[in-house]
Write an enzyme that holds these catalytic residues in place. Structure first.
Site, PDB file in Angstrom:
ATOM      1  CG  ASP A  10      -1.742   1.157   1.445  1.00 31.58           C
ATOM      2  OD1 ASP A  10      -1.599   2.141   0.696  1.00 31.58           O
ATOM      3  OD2 ASP A  10      -2.574   1.120   2.361  1.00 31.58           O
ATOM      4  N   GLY A  32      -9.703   4.162  -5.645  1.00 31.21           N
ATOM      5  CA  GLY A  32      -8.383   3.564  -5.844  1.00 31.21           C
ATOM      6  C   GLY A  32      -7.308   4.193  -4.981  1.00 31.21           C
ATOM      7  CB  VAL A  33      -3.688   4.695  -5.622  1.00 32.47           C
ATOM      8  CG1 VAL A  33      -3.613   5.584  -6.828  1.00 32.47           C
ATOM      9  CG2 VAL A  33      -2.479   4.873  -4.737  1.00 32.47           C
ATOM     10  CG  ASP A  34      -7.352  10.501  -6.179  1.00 33.52           C
ATOM     11  OD1 ASP A  34      -6.709  11.193  -5.377  1.00 33.52           O
ATOM     12  OD2 ASP A  34      -8.144  10.974  -7.013  1.00 33.52           O
ATOM     13  CB  SER A 122      -3.412   4.558 -16.641  1.00 33.50           C
ATOM     14  OG  SER A 122      -3.565   5.947 -16.796  1.00 33.50           O
ATOM     15  CE1 TYR A 126      -9.852   7.561 -14.829  1.00 34.85           C
ATOM     16  CE2 TYR A 126      -7.690   8.493 -15.133  1.00 34.85           C
ATOM     17  CZ  TYR A 126      -9.003   8.631 -14.753  1.00 34.85           C
ATOM     18  OH  TYR A 126      -9.469   9.845 -14.310  1.00 34.85           O
TER      19      TYR A 126
HETATM   20  N1  AR6 Z   1      -1.317   1.623  -2.967  1.00 32.45           N
HETATM   21  C1  AR6 Z   1      -0.763   1.259  -4.136  1.00 32.45           C
HETATM   22  N2  AR6 Z   1      -1.480   0.976  -5.235  1.00 32.45           N
HETATM   23  C2  AR6 Z   1      -2.820   1.036  -5.136  1.00 32.45           C
HETATM   24  C3  AR6 Z   1      -3.491   1.398  -3.937  1.00 32.45           C
HETATM   25  C4  AR6 Z   1      -2.673   1.700  -2.807  1.00 32.45           C
HETATM   26  N3  AR6 Z   1      -3.199   2.057  -1.634  1.00 32.45           N
HETATM   27  N4  AR6 Z   1      -4.830   1.366  -4.164  1.00 32.45           N
HETATM   28  C5  AR6 Z   1      -4.994   0.978  -5.447  1.00 32.45           C
HETATM   29  N5  AR6 Z   1      -3.790   0.761  -6.026  1.00 32.45           N
HETATM   30  P1  AR6 Z   1      -6.336   3.367  -9.722  1.00 32.45           P
HETATM   31  P2  AR6 Z   1      -6.067   4.765 -12.314  1.00 32.45           P
HETATM   32  C6  AR6 Z   1      -3.457   0.315  -7.393  1.00 32.45           C
HETATM   33  O1  AR6 Z   1      -7.683   2.894 -10.099  1.00 32.45           O
HETATM   34  O2  AR6 Z   1      -6.249   3.506 -13.066  1.00 32.45           O
HETATM   35  C7  AR6 Z   1      -9.369   7.152  -9.115  1.00 32.45           C
HETATM   36  O3  AR6 Z   1     -10.726   7.160  -8.801  1.00 32.45           O
HETATM   37  C8  AR6 Z   1      -4.531  -0.339  -8.195  1.00 32.45           C
HETATM   38  O4  AR6 Z   1      -4.666  -1.700  -7.833  1.00 32.45           O
HETATM   39  O5  AR6 Z   1      -6.111   3.876  -8.356  1.00 32.45           O
HETATM   40  O6  AR6 Z   1      -4.953   5.698 -12.725  1.00 32.45           O
HETATM   41  C9  AR6 Z   1      -8.872   8.531  -9.551  1.00 32.45           C
HETATM   42  O7  AR6 Z   1      -9.532   9.575  -8.880  1.00 32.45           O
HETATM   43  C10 AR6 Z   1      -3.961  -0.181  -9.601  1.00 32.45           C
HETATM   44  O8  AR6 Z   1      -3.002  -1.187  -9.856  1.00 32.45           O
HETATM   45  O9  AR6 Z   1      -5.822   4.557 -10.727  1.00 32.45           O
HETATM   46  C11 AR6 Z   1      -9.174   8.532 -11.007  1.00 32.45           C
HETATM   47  O10 AR6 Z   1     -10.508   8.902 -11.262  1.00 32.45           O
HETATM   48  C12 AR6 Z   1      -3.233   1.162  -9.556  1.00 32.45           C
HETATM   49  O11 AR6 Z   1      -3.106   1.460  -8.153  1.00 32.45           O
HETATM   50  C13 AR6 Z   1      -8.959   7.095 -11.429  1.00 32.45           C
HETATM   51  O12 AR6 Z   1      -9.179   6.317 -10.252  1.00 32.45           O
HETATM   52  C14 AR6 Z   1      -3.959   2.305 -10.222  1.00 32.45           C
HETATM   53  O13 AR6 Z   1      -5.344   2.159 -10.017  1.00 32.45           O
HETATM   54  C15 AR6 Z   1      -7.554   6.846 -11.894  1.00 32.45           C
HETATM   55  O14 AR6 Z   1      -7.440   5.528 -12.360  1.00 32.45           O
END
Ligand code: AR6
Length: 170
Positions: A10, A32-34, A122, A126
């Site tokens: 994480d 997600g990570v955001d 992404s 995404y």
């Molecule tokens: N630590 C590390 N990686 C993570 C964590 C964490 N705590 N949580 C999720 N991931 P995503 P995107 C991974 O969807 O595709 C948001 O709503 C996850 O498993 O977070 O760029 C934003 O506001 C995946 O492998 O980002 C945008 O609207 C990776 O992080 C949209 O999502 C990216 O997944 C951006 O989408």
């Protein structure tokens, strides 16, 4: 020379100078990570994002660009927000994804950040294919000329993403 390291976990638990956030153009949070970064970092991050929206980024942060804020309660000095492209089967948006890594590293280098943690931009909501996302991430970091940045740490949430990055690092 920037060293690339890979860990599974994480990203909000990492201790680094800068943590990169896979944000959206609004800069006002999401899933997600955001979502995890804003939850754990606390309201200071969102407050600074709101100020950015009220000043330089009235229309939001464009895809492929990056901007830094405080890291709030995270174990870091800065969060660098970047906006990845949504995957498209009909249009090649690889340059935009590469730009996320290059621009985030430029912001980090300008700040003097020595250690930078990245998520896999992404490849979640995404929809970017994981192997290709890993390839672009590793290649772009390898090609970057960022003297201040000593370590780029990719923090991959699940085994599949972690393994894809291991394969690309070679
Ligand atoms: N630590 C590390 N990686 C993570 C964590 C964490 N705590 N949580 C999720 N991931 P995503 P995107 C991974 O969807 O595709 C948001 O709503 C996850 O498993 O977070 O760029 C934003 O506001 C995946 O492998 O980002 C945008 O609207 C990776 O992080 C949209 O999502 C990216 O997944 C951006 O989408």
């Amino acid at each position: 020379m920037t060293t690339i390291t890979l860990v599974q976990g994480d990203i909000t638990q990492e201790t680094v100078d800068a943590i990169v956030n896979a944000a959206n153009s609004s800069l006002l949070g999401g899933g997600g990570v955001d979502g995890a970064i804003h939850r754990r970092g606390g309201p200071e991050i969102l407050e600074e994002c709101r100020r950015l929206r009220a000043s330089h980024y009235g229309k939001g942060l464009p895809t492929g660009q990056a901007v830094a804020t405080t890291a709030g309660k995270l174990h870091a000095q800065w969060v660098i927000h970047t906006v990845g492209p949504v995957w498209s089967a009909s249009e090649d948006r690889s340059d935009l994804l590469a730009s996320c890594y290059a621009q985030s590293l430029k912001v980090a280098d300008d700040l003097g950040a020595q250690t930078v943690a990245f998520p896999a931009v992404s490849i979640g909501v995404y929809g970017w294919p994981i192997e290709d996302g890993a390839r672009i991430a590793i290649r772009t970091v390898r090609d970057a000329d960022v003297p201040a940045v000593e370590e780029v740490r990719f923090v991959l949430f699940d085994t599949r993403a972690y393994n894809a990055f291991v394969d690309q690092l070679g």
